[in-house]
Motif scaffolding. Structure first.
Motif, PDB file in Angstrom:
ATOM      1  N   LEU A 198     -19.923  29.023  16.631  1.00  0.00           N
ATOM      2  CA  LEU A 198     -18.376  29.996  17.563  1.00  0.00           C
ATOM      3  C   LEU A 198     -16.915  29.373  17.233  1.00  0.00           C
ATOM      4  N   LEU A 199     -17.125  27.337  17.057  1.00  0.00           N
ATOM      5  CA  LEU A 199     -15.753  26.758  17.171  1.00  0.00           C
ATOM      6  C   LEU A 199     -15.491  27.122  15.386  1.00  0.00           C
ATOM      7  N   PHE A 200     -15.646  26.754  15.325  1.00  0.00           N
ATOM      8  CA  PHE A 200     -15.294  26.711  13.533  1.00  0.00           C
ATOM      9  C   PHE A 200     -14.965  28.257  12.563  1.00  0.00           C
ATOM     10  N   ILE A 222     -14.945  30.839  15.270  1.00  0.00           N
ATOM     11  CA  ILE A 222     -13.268  31.533  15.770  1.00  0.00           C
ATOM     12  C   ILE A 222     -11.971  30.998  15.475  1.00  0.00           C
ATOM     13  N   CYS A 223     -12.414  29.613  15.646  1.00  0.00           N
ATOM     14  CA  CYS A 223     -11.288  29.309  15.238  1.00  0.00           C
ATOM     15  C   CYS A 223     -10.426  29.199  14.779  1.00  0.00           C
ATOM     16  N   GLY A 224     -11.808  29.366  13.083  1.00  0.00           N
ATOM     17  CA  GLY A 224     -11.282  29.692  11.729  1.00  0.00           C
ATOM     18  C   GLY A 224     -10.383  31.507  11.564  1.00  0.00           C
ATOM     19  N   PHE A 225     -11.157  32.139  12.298  1.00  0.00           N
ATOM     20  CA  PHE A 225     -10.367  33.250  12.026  1.00  0.00           C
ATOM     21  C   PHE A 225      -9.011  33.337  12.584  1.00  0.00           C
ATOM     22  N   ILE A 226      -9.176  32.605  13.958  1.00  0.00           N
ATOM     23  CA  ILE A 226      -7.776  32.783  14.413  1.00  0.00           C
ATOM     24  C   ILE A 226      -6.734  31.970  13.917  1.00  0.00           C
ATOM     25  N   ILE A 227      -7.026  31.049  13.103  1.00  0.00           N
ATOM     26  CA  ILE A 227      -5.987  30.060  12.329  1.00  0.00           C
ATOM     27  C   ILE A 227      -5.427  30.783  10.900  1.00  0.00           C
ATOM     28  N   VAL A 228      -6.576  31.666  10.158  1.00  0.00           N
ATOM     29  CA  VAL A 228      -7.340  32.022   8.704  1.00  0.00           C
ATOM     30  C   VAL A 228      -5.622  33.537   8.656  1.00  0.00           C
ATOM     31  N   SER A 229      -6.176  34.620   9.887  1.00  0.00           N
ATOM     32  CA  SER A 229      -5.172  35.234  10.399  1.00  0.00           C
ATOM     33  C   SER A 229      -4.362  35.312  10.613  1.00  0.00           C
ATOM     34  N   THR A 230      -3.951  34.723  11.519  1.00  0.00           N
ATOM     35  CA  THR A 230      -2.171  33.960  11.816  1.00  0.00           C
ATOM     36  C   THR A 230      -1.364  33.529  10.560  1.00  0.00           C
ATOM     37  N   VAL A 231      -2.110  32.182  10.194  1.00  0.00           N
ATOM     38  CA  VAL A 231      -1.273  31.559   9.121  1.00  0.00           C
ATOM     39  C   VAL A 231      -0.932  33.257   7.793  1.00  0.00           C
ATOM     40  N   LEU A 232      -2.330  33.883   7.721  1.00  0.00           N
ATOM     41  CA  LEU A 232      -1.185  34.815   6.650  1.00  0.00           C
ATOM     42  C   LEU A 232      -0.336  35.779   6.560  1.00  0.00           C
ATOM     43  N   VAL A 233      -0.766  36.438   7.915  1.00  0.00           N
ATOM     44  CA  VAL A 233       0.224  37.121   8.983  1.00  0.00           C
ATOM     45  C   VAL A 233       1.654  36.184   8.589  1.00  0.00           C
ATOM     46  N   ILE A 234       1.940  35.090   9.145  1.00  0.00           N
ATOM     47  CA  ILE A 234       2.750  34.394   8.653  1.00  0.00           C
ATOM     48  C   ILE A 234       3.309  34.058   7.146  1.00  0.00           C
ATOM     49  N   LEU A 235       2.995  33.651   6.424  1.00  0.00           N
ATOM     50  CA  LEU A 235       2.367  33.942   4.721  1.00  0.00           C
ATOM     51  C   LEU A 235       3.364  34.991   4.265  1.00  0.00           C
ATOM     52  N   VAL A 236       2.723  35.753   4.817  1.00  0.00           N
ATOM     53  CA  VAL A 236       3.549  36.995   4.300  1.00  0.00           C
ATOM     54  C   VAL A 236       4.981  37.554   4.771  1.00  0.00           C
ATOM     55  N   SER A 237       4.932  36.953   5.737  1.00  0.00           N
ATOM     56  CA  SER A 237       6.172  37.745   6.452  1.00  0.00           C
ATOM     57  C   SER A 237       7.128  36.906   5.984  1.00  0.00           C
ATOM     58  N   TYR A 238       6.647  35.364   5.758  1.00  0.00           N
ATOM     59  CA  TYR A 238       7.677  34.362   5.166  1.00  0.00           C
ATOM     60  C   TYR A 238       8.476  34.664   3.354  1.00  0.00           C
ATOM     61  N   GLY A 239       7.144  34.923   3.275  1.00  0.00           N
ATOM     62  CA  GLY A 239       7.210  35.681   1.591  1.00  0.00           C
ATOM     63  C   GLY A 239       8.520  36.508   0.977  1.00  0.00           C
ATOM     64  N   TYR A 240       7.950  38.110   2.021  1.00  0.00           N
ATOM     65  CA  TYR A 240       8.969  38.487   2.035  1.00  0.00           C
ATOM     66  C   TYR A 240      10.273  38.274   2.432  1.00  0.00           C
ATOM     67  N   MET A 273      -8.675  19.672  13.636  1.00  0.00           N
ATOM     68  CA  MET A 273      -9.904  19.081  14.899  1.00  0.00           C
ATOM     69  C   MET A 273     -10.414  20.272  14.824  1.00  0.00           C
ATOM     70  N   TYR A 274     -10.416  21.482  14.461  1.00  0.00           N
ATOM     71  CA  TYR A 274     -10.765  22.612  14.971  1.00  0.00           C
ATOM     72  C   TYR A 274     -11.841  22.784  13.482  1.00  0.00           C
ATOM     73  N   ALA A 275     -11.292  23.099  12.868  1.00  0.00           N
ATOM     74  CA  ALA A 275     -11.737  24.825  11.648  1.00  0.00           C
ATOM     75  C   ALA A 275     -11.662  24.242  10.497  1.00  0.00           C
ATOM     76  N   GLN A 276     -12.765  22.924  10.541  1.00  0.00           N
ATOM     77  CA  GLN A 276     -13.029  21.517   8.924  1.00  0.00           C
ATOM     78  C   GLN A 276     -14.597  21.876   9.479  1.00  0.00           C
ATOM     79  N   PRO A 277     -15.351  21.728   8.717  1.00  0.00           N
ATOM     80  CA  PRO A 277     -16.696  21.641   8.928  1.00  0.00           C
ATOM     81  C   PRO A 277     -17.026  20.103   8.868  1.00  0.00           C
ATOM     82  N   GLY A 278     -17.884  19.438  10.542  1.00  0.00           N
ATOM     83  CA  GLY A 278     -17.552  18.623  10.581  1.00  0.00           C
ATOM     84  C   GLY A 278     -16.716  17.391  12.014  1.00  0.00           C
ATOM     85  N   ALA A 279     -15.745  18.335  11.782  1.00  0.00           N
ATOM     86  CA  ALA A 279     -14.773  17.808  12.630  1.00  0.00           C
ATOM     87  C   ALA A 279     -15.094  17.529  14.006  1.00  0.00           C
TER      88      ALA A 279
END
Length: 316
Positions: A203-205, A207-225, A263-269
Motif C-alpha cells: 500500500l505504501l509503495f 499508493i505513494c507511487g501512484f500519487i507521485i507518478v500521476s501528479t508528476v505526469l500532470v506537471i511534466l505535461v503542463s510544463y512541456g506545453y 523516502m516512500y516510492a522505491q522498493p526497500g526504502a
C-alpha cells in the motif's frame, strides 16, 4: 508485551511509543536542536508572511496566489505537526509519545504532505492554462474552480491519510515500542510490527507511487506545453517573466518530489531508516522553510507587495 512458556511473543497494545533521537553526544544534540529550532522559526515566519501578504494585498488575489497561499498553509501545518515534538524530545528523558498521539501525528502529516503533492500538480495546471490558453483562463480558473481544485487536493490527502494510518495502526506491535525516527511515520512503525507487513508495504509503495507518478505526469505535461509556448514568444521580456515564475514552481516541485521519492516510492526504502532520518529532515523542515523564500525572492509581485505592506506600516 507478554512471554509465553514456549518463548513466543504475544502482542499487548502499547500505551506509548519512544521516539529514538539522532545519535551523538550532548554537543551534537545541542547543535541539532539549534538547527531544528532555526529551521522551524524561519518556516513559521516565511509562510505566515506569505499568507498575510497574499491575504492583504488585493493585487495578489488571483488563482496563482490563492494556490500559493494554500501551499504556505500546508508547509506550516506539516512542519508544525513534527517540529515541536522533535524539539521537545532533544532534551527530554522519556522521549515518549502516546499511541493516540503517534496515530494523530502520522494522520495529519500524511494528510498535509499528500495534499501538497496534489496541490503542486494543480499549480502546474494553473500555469499551463494561464500561459498556453490566456483567453480562456479567467473562465476556466474561476474562483469556484480554484476552490474545487484545492478541495479535491485535500480530499485526496485525506483519503491517503486514512488508508495509511488505519492499516498501520491495526498491526500488532510487540517487538519493541522504540520508533527509530524523530516522528511517527509508516516505515519505522512497520519495523515494530510482529505480523506480516507485506500488504502495508504494498500500500505504501503502490499508493505513494501512484500519487507521485500521476501528479508528476500532470506537471511534466503542463510544463512541456509551457516550454513550447515560451519558445514561441517574440518578446524577450515576456519570455523572461514567464520563465522566472515557472522556475520558482519547478524548483519547489523538484525539491519536494525528489525527497519524497527517495523516502516512500522505491522498493526497500522502508528498511534504511538512518538514511530516512536525514531525508526526512529535508522534506519536513528544510523544504517548508525554502518554499516561501523561493517564491518571494524570485517573484517581483510578491516583493512589490511586501514593499507596499512595509510602506503602509511605516505610514501608520
Amino acid at each position: 508485551m507478554t512471554v509465553h512458556r514456549h518463548g513466543n511473543l504475544s502482542a499487548v497494545p502499547w500505551q506509548e511509543f519512544v521516539l529514538v533521537r539522532f545519535r551523538g553526544e550532548m554537543a551534537v544534540q545541542t547543535l541539532l536542536f539549534i538547527v531544528f529550532l532555526a529551521l522551524y522559526m524561519v518556516t513559521i515566519l516565511g509562510n505566515l508572511t506569505m499568507i498575510i501578504i497574499i491575504t492583504l494585498d488585493a493585487r495578489l488575489h488571483s488563482p496563482m496566489y490563492f494556490f500559493l497561499k494554500n501551499l504556505s498553509f500546508l508547509d506550516l501545518c506539516y512542519s508544525s505537526v513534527i517540529a515541536p515534538k522533535a524539539l521537545a524530545n532533544f532534551f527530554s528523558s522519556s522521549k515518549a509519545i502516546t499511541f493516540v498521539g503517534c496515530a494523530a501525528q502520522l494522520c495529519f502529516f500524511s494528510l498535509s504532505a499528500t495534499t501538497e503533492a496534489f496541490l503542486l500538480a494543480v499549480m502546474a495546471y494553473d500555469r499551463f492554462m494561464a500561459i498556453c490558453s490566456p483567453l480562456h483562463y479567467p473562465v476556466t480558473m474561476s474562483s469556484i474552480m480554484c476552490a474545487r481544485l484545492v478541495l479535491g487536493s485535500y480530499c485526496g490527502g485525506c483519503l491517503n491519510s486514512i488508508i495509511q494510518t488505519s492499516f498501520t495502526f491495526q498491526l500488532p506491535f510487540c517487538s519493541s515500542n522504540r520508533i527509530n525516527h524523530f516522528f511517527c511515520d509508516v516505515p519505522p512503525l512497520l519495523q515494530l510490527a510482529c505480523a506480516d507487513t507485506a500488504l502495508n508495504k504494498l500500500l505504501l509503495f503502490g499508493i505513494c507511487g501512484f500519487i507521485i507518478v500521476s501528479t508528476v505526469l500532470v506537471i511534466l505535461v503542463s510544463y512541456g506545453y509551457i516550454t513550447v509556448t515560451i519558445l514561441r514568444m517574440r518578446s524577450g521580456s515576456g519570455r523572461m517573466k514567464v520563465f522566472s515564475t515557472c522556475a520558482s514552481h519547478m524548483t519547489a516541485v523538484s525539491l519536494f518530489y525528489g525527497t519524497v521519492f527517495v523516502m516512500y516510492a522505491q522498493p526497500g526504502a522502508v528498511e534504511s531508516m538512518e538514511q530516512g532520518k536525514v531525508v526526512s529532515i529535508f522534506y519536513t523542515q528544510v523544504i517548508p522553510m525554502l518554499n516561501p523564500l523561493i517564491y518571494s525572492l524570485r517573484n517581483k509581485d510578491v516583493k512589490d507587495a511586501l514593499r507596499r505592506l512595509g510602506q503602509k506600516q511605516v505610514a501608520l
